[in-house]
Design a protein around this motif. Sequence first.
Motif, mmCIF file in Angstrom:
data_model
loop_
_atom_site.group_PDB
_atom_site.id
_atom_site.type_symbol
_atom_site.label_atom_id
_atom_site.label_comp_id
_atom_site.label_asym_id
_atom_site.label_seq_id
_atom_site.Cartn_x
_atom_site.Cartn_y
_atom_site.Cartn_z
ATOM 1 N N HIS A 25 0.804 -1.220 0.000
ATOM 2 C CA HIS A 25 0.000 0.000 0.000
ATOM 3 C C HIS A 25 0.837 1.270 0.000
ATOM 4 O O HIS A 25 0.408 2.306 -0.497
ATOM 5 C CB HIS A 25 -0.941 0.021 1.214
ATOM 6 N N ASP A 42 -2.796 -5.882 5.629
ATOM 7 C CA ASP A 42 -3.669 -5.117 6.522
ATOM 8 C C ASP A 42 -2.889 -4.314 7.550
ATOM 9 O O ASP A 42 -3.231 -3.182 7.855
ATOM 10 C CB ASP A 42 -4.645 -6.050 7.238
ATOM 11 N N THR A 43 -1.823 -4.904 8.096
ATOM 12 C CA THR A 43 -1.115 -4.231 9.193
ATOM 13 C C THR A 43 0.389 -4.460 9.180
ATOM 14 O O THR A 43 1.059 -4.240 10.183
ATOM 15 C CB THR A 43 -1.648 -4.725 10.558
#
Length: 62
Positions: A25, A42-43
């Motif tokens: 991302h 996601d993390t």
Amino acid sequence: MPTLEQMSACMRVCQTLSNFYVDIHLFRYDAKREEIYILAGDTLGITIFPSGDWEFDEDEQT
């Protein structure tokens, strides 16, 4: 400008993420700190240092 060691480590990390179909991302080079930061999945956060060493961000969620 990233070091050669940093660029090589970055390619290995990005290729591994890609092999596991993890979305990248954010990819950022911080000129003041001379670090590359990658935000993936996601993390997942990864910092790559000028020496080529890298580490996952500490998960501060409880």
